[in-house]
Write a protein that holds these residues in place. Structure first.
Motif, PDB file in Angstrom:
ATOM      1  N   PHE A 114      24.623  61.603  90.614  1.00  0.00           N
ATOM      2  CA  PHE A 114      25.624  62.648  90.046  1.00  0.00           C
ATOM      3  C   PHE A 114      24.773  63.210  88.913  1.00  0.00           C
ATOM      4  O   PHE A 114      25.349  64.474  88.364  1.00  0.00           O
ATOM      5  N   LYS A 115      23.675  62.786  88.291  1.00  0.00           N
ATOM      6  CA  LYS A 115      23.111  63.601  87.240  1.00  0.00           C
ATOM      7  C   LYS A 115      22.781  65.312  87.595  1.00  0.00           C
ATOM      8  O   LYS A 115      22.738  65.919  86.732  1.00  0.00           O
ATOM      9  N   ASP A 116      22.597  65.326  89.046  1.00  0.00           N
ATOM     10  CA  ASP A 116      22.451  66.673  89.553  1.00  0.00           C
ATOM     11  C   ASP A 116      23.600  67.641  89.089  1.00  0.00           C
ATOM     12  O   ASP A 116      23.306  68.841  88.996  1.00  0.00           O
ATOM     13  N   ILE A 139      10.524  68.235  76.790  1.00  0.00           N
ATOM     14  CA  ILE A 139      11.831  67.521  77.194  1.00  0.00           C
ATOM     15  C   ILE A 139      11.213  66.213  77.338  1.00  0.00           C
ATOM     16  O   ILE A 139      10.337  65.690  78.178  1.00  0.00           O
ATOM     17  N   MET A 140      11.715  65.087  76.520  1.00  0.00           N
ATOM     18  CA  MET A 140      11.212  63.515  76.937  1.00  0.00           C
ATOM     19  C   MET A 140      12.329  62.796  77.430  1.00  0.00           C
ATOM     20  O   MET A 140      13.515  62.910  76.706  1.00  0.00           O
ATOM     21  N   VAL A 141      11.980  62.074  78.289  1.00  0.00           N
ATOM     22  CA  VAL A 141      13.329  61.260  79.004  1.00  0.00           C
ATOM     23  C   VAL A 141      12.874  60.069  79.269  1.00  0.00           C
ATOM     24  O   VAL A 141      11.690  59.981  79.746  1.00  0.00           O
ATOM     25  N   ALA A 142      13.678  59.152  78.815  1.00  0.00           N
ATOM     26  CA  ALA A 142      13.186  57.663  79.168  1.00  0.00           C
ATOM     27  C   ALA A 142      14.557  57.251  80.164  1.00  0.00           C
ATOM     28  O   ALA A 142      15.665  57.677  80.087  1.00  0.00           O
ATOM     29  N   THR A 143      14.019  56.948  81.384  1.00  0.00           N
ATOM     30  CA  THR A 143      15.282  56.691  82.690  1.00  0.00           C
ATOM     31  C   THR A 143      15.204  55.263  83.233  1.00  0.00           C
ATOM     32  O   THR A 143      14.244  54.491  83.090  1.00  0.00           O
ATOM     33  N   SER A 144      16.343  54.874  83.537  1.00  0.00           N
ATOM     34  CA  SER A 144      16.525  53.620  84.165  1.00  0.00           C
ATOM     35  C   SER A 144      16.442  54.013  85.918  1.00  0.00           C
ATOM     36  O   SER A 144      16.583  53.022  86.516  1.00  0.00           O
ATOM     37  N   GLY A 145      16.380  55.182  86.249  1.00  0.00           N
ATOM     38  CA  GLY A 145      16.359  55.520  87.360  1.00  0.00           C
ATOM     39  C   GLY A 145      16.820  56.813  87.971  1.00  0.00           C
ATOM     40  O   GLY A 145      16.389  57.221  88.950  1.00  0.00           O
ATOM     41  N   ASP A 146      17.975  57.377  87.414  1.00  0.00           N
ATOM     42  CA  ASP A 146      18.637  58.675  87.972  1.00  0.00           C
ATOM     43  C   ASP A 146      18.384  59.532  87.126  1.00  0.00           C
ATOM     44  O   ASP A 146      18.020  60.708  87.629  1.00  0.00           O
ATOM     45  N   THR A 147      18.207  59.499  85.871  1.00  0.00           N
ATOM     46  CA  THR A 147      18.244  60.655  84.874  1.00  0.00           C
ATOM     47  C   THR A 147      16.772  61.523  85.000  1.00  0.00           C
ATOM     48  O   THR A 147      16.476  62.497  85.129  1.00  0.00           O
ATOM     49  N   GLY A 148      15.716  60.353  85.286  1.00  0.00           N
ATOM     50  CA  GLY A 148      14.347  60.771  85.570  1.00  0.00           C
ATOM     51  C   GLY A 148      14.154  62.023  86.638  1.00  0.00           C
ATOM     52  O   GLY A 148      13.708  62.983  86.286  1.00  0.00           O
ATOM     53  N   ASP A 221       2.357  74.023  69.015  1.00  0.00           N
ATOM     54  CA  ASP A 221       3.631  75.074  68.746  1.00  0.00           C
ATOM     55  C   ASP A 221       4.629  74.782  69.839  1.00  0.00           C
ATOM     56  O   ASP A 221       5.040  75.461  70.555  1.00  0.00           O
ATOM     57  N   ILE A 222       4.785  73.398  69.821  1.00  0.00           N
ATOM     58  CA  ILE A 222       5.861  72.753  70.968  1.00  0.00           C
ATOM     59  C   ILE A 222       7.003  72.193  70.287  1.00  0.00           C
ATOM     60  O   ILE A 222       6.771  71.415  69.214  1.00  0.00           O
ATOM     61  N   LYS A 223       8.270  72.447  70.618  1.00  0.00           N
ATOM     62  CA  LYS A 223       9.520  71.848  69.891  1.00  0.00           C
ATOM     63  C   LYS A 223      10.074  70.667  70.727  1.00  0.00           C
ATOM     64  O   LYS A 223       9.893  70.917  72.052  1.00  0.00           O
ATOM     65  N   LEU A 224      10.655  69.932  70.155  1.00  0.00           N
ATOM     66  CA  LEU A 224      11.366  68.865  71.132  1.00  0.00           C
ATOM     67  C   LEU A 224      12.699  69.134  71.301  1.00  0.00           C
ATOM     68  O   LEU A 224      13.348  69.510  70.461  1.00  0.00           O
ATOM     69  N   SER A 225      12.917  68.893  72.560  1.00  0.00           N
ATOM     70  CA  SER A 225      14.410  68.706  72.858  1.00  0.00           C
ATOM     71  C   SER A 225      14.719  67.472  73.809  1.00  0.00           C
ATOM     72  O   SER A 225      14.157  66.780  73.859  1.00  0.00           O
ATOM     73  N   ALA A 226      15.947  67.431  74.160  1.00  0.00           N
ATOM     74  CA  ALA A 226      16.505  66.328  74.877  1.00  0.00           C
ATOM     75  C   ALA A 226      17.286  66.611  76.108  1.00  0.00           C
ATOM     76  O   ALA A 226      18.214  67.607  76.104  1.00  0.00           O
ATOM     77  N   ALA A 227      17.403  65.863  77.254  1.00  0.00           N
ATOM     78  CA  ALA A 227      18.350  66.391  78.274  1.00  0.00           C
ATOM     79  C   ALA A 227      19.230  64.897  78.769  1.00  0.00           C
ATOM     80  O   ALA A 227      19.553  65.160  79.850  1.00  0.00           O
ATOM     81  N   ASN A 228      19.371  64.258  77.686  1.00  0.00           N
ATOM     82  CA  ASN A 228      20.274  63.160  78.235  1.00  0.00           C
ATOM     83  C   ASN A 228      21.570  63.516  77.624  1.00  0.00           C
ATOM     84  O   ASN A 228      21.815  64.943  77.153  1.00  0.00           O
TER      85      ASN A 228
END
Ligand SMILES: *Cc1c(COP(=O)(O)O)cnc(C)c1O
Length: 489
Positions: A114-116, A139-148, A221-228
């Motif tokens: 469903f993450k899609d 974008i940094m992401v730690a995943t248990s399997g679906d978000t990645g 010159d890179i900023k951090l964001s999140a996709a969770n």
């Protein structure tokens, strides 16, 4: 519309931001997150107006009702991502499995979970906004399997965006791992971490708060964001299918417009059910949101007893890993909505310092006006898969946790939509076991066996994974991750 902060304002950050600002820089004052200043209405009038809307038309109207600072063209392009689903005109099929129960399948996108639903359009918008501002984001992401996989899929080859994806080595299914390590796009890096999902998430948190790491990014010159799902840009797309499902029941003459329904959600980080909560608050006729958990039943405890207690728990590995979560981030948005910023800050501070918070009696009653909760063990879930397979419908172990919640509903005459959040192919070993074969050793063996013993067929994109070249063989200790990411950047 502007976005405000769940824990109030610290006098440094702006107290209100635009939607684009909230999605590019999703962390608010005092460690809080962003929420809309007010909610649009999704009342009978809105529903009547949208009774004949396609999924994309409805989505467009919902996004417009938030009055966000994204131009119509970009919104439309983002929603065109749903054209890549199995059936573009019906991206979220609804199946009747009981007289009162309907399963809405949210997994017909590229990565079969469903993450899609949210990440597909969200990724397009985030990249567009980054380009508009001429800024580069990691974008940094730690995943248990679906978000990645879903994050990699949406950002692959997108301009101004790089992705670093961390997964626990050995902690995902074969299909989930292959979806990540076969990624070909140059702007994405996948790293296996020695340890479990908690270790992986902790590394990510350490990096996100490391001044050293931030300085290294600044130099580049890179900023951090999140996709969770702390990013409201995901939540906004998770309101749509709740409303679409309701309209679909009206169109199929299962309910009359205005009738109430139950919404049953297999929950982890509470992002999916939060979308349902916002739809209900906006006026969608929902009797209650039924929150299903596995034995990591911290949400059941909160909703039944008003106690959120991480301190006395250890995370237990189950066969519904996307729900193996103790810190459920989006509960905070409900607390804010009901009790305001001051109280939310107090509760979250208590959680941070003692691992626990307790609601007052009145607060608990307020929560129970909207939510009810139940949990299922692995074996209870498997028994449901077995039972429904005999009737000809197969679902995954996450979806299986919903059946007990559905049966526990108070008003039996009210119909329910159960959300199916992953395709069986992602958790094929558990599904094979539920269907009678606990001997299979790998996902591919399980998929082959299930295909032979049912009328199911794995989609090509799943089969192809097993023949693709591994582009990201790297598995490292926690200490090496920062170096690997900097090398990649
Ligand atoms: C992410 C996920 C969930 C949990 O959804 P939340 O929005 O985090 O509550 C449930 N099932 C599957 C298969 C998922 O991938």
């Amino acid at each position: 519309m502007q976005f405000i902060e769940t824990r109030g304002n610290d006098g440094v950050k702006p107290s209100k931001v635009t939607f684009s600002e909230a999605i590019l820089n999703p962390s608010a004052s005092f460690g809080g997150i962003y929420v809309p200043e007010f909610l649009p209405t999704f009342d009978t009038q809105f529903l009547k107006e949208n009774i004949d809307s396609s999924y994309k038309e409805l989505a467009f109207n919902i996004l417009k009702s938030f009055n966000i600072d994204i131009d119509d063209n970009t919104i439309q392009e983002a929603l065109n991502r749903y054209d890549n689903f199995d059936e573009p005109n019906n991206p979220v099929p609804l199946n009747k499995i009981e007289d009162e129960a309907f399963v809405m399948e949210l997994y017909h996108g590229a990565t079969r979970a469903f993450k899609d639903m949210a990440l597909q359009p969200f990724g397009y918008i985030l990249s567009k906004e980054a380009q508009k501002r001429e800024e580069k984001y990691l974008i940094m992401v730690a995943t248990s399997g679906d978000t990645g996989p879903a994050t990699l899929e949406t950002f692959k080859k997108r301009q101004n965006i790089k992705v670093a994806c961390l997964y626990p080595s050995g902690g995902t299914s074969d299909v989930q791992r292959l979806q990540m390590v076969t990624e070909e796009a140059e702007n994405e890096k996948v790293i296996g971490v020695v340890g479990n999902f908690d270790d992986t998430q902790n590394v990510l948190k350490e990096l996100l708060s490391s001044e050293d790491f931030k300085n290294e990014l600044k130099k580049r010159d890179i900023k951090l964001s999140a996709a969770n799902s702390v990013n409201f840009g995901r939540i906004i797309f998770q309101i749509i299918y709740h409303i679409h499902g309701y309209l679909e029941l009206v169109r199929q003459k299962e309910i009359e417009l205005g009738d109430k329904i139950y919404i049953v959600v297999p929950s982890g980080n509470f992002g999916n059910v939060l979308g349902g909560y916002y739809a209900k608050k906006g006026g969608l006729p929902v009797e209650k949101l039924l929150v299903a958990s596995n034995i990591n039943n911290i949400l059941t405890d909160l909703i039944e007893n008003g106690v959120y207690d991480m301190a006395s728990r250890e995370l237990i590995k189950t066969n519904s890993p996307a729900m193996d979560i103790l810190k459920s981030s989006n509960v905070e948005r409900v607390l804010f909505d009901k009790f305001g910023a001051k109280r939310t800050k107090e509760l979250m501070e208590s959680l941070n310092s003692s691992g626990k918070y307790t609601l007052t009696k009145d607060e608990l009653l307020s929560l129970q006006e909207d939510f009810q909760a139940t949990y299922s063990s692995d074996s209870e879930g498997e028994a449901e898969i077995t039972k429904y397979a005999k009737k000809g419908y197969i679902f995954d172990p996450h979806t299986a946790t919903c059946i007990k919640s559905y049966r526990d509903r108070e008003k039996k005459e009210i119909k329910a939509i159960i959300y199916s959040t992953a395709e069986w192919t992602k958790f094929s070993k558990t599904v094979a076991k539920a269907l009678g074969n606990s001997e299979v050793k790998s996902d591919i063996e399980a998929i082959d066996w299930i295909e032979k013993n049912s009328n199911l067929k794995a989609p090509n994109m799943i089969r192809e994974l097993f023949n693709k070249e591994i582009k990201h063989p790297l598995v490292v200790e926690k200490e090496q991750i920062e170096d690997e990411i900097l090398k990649f950047l």
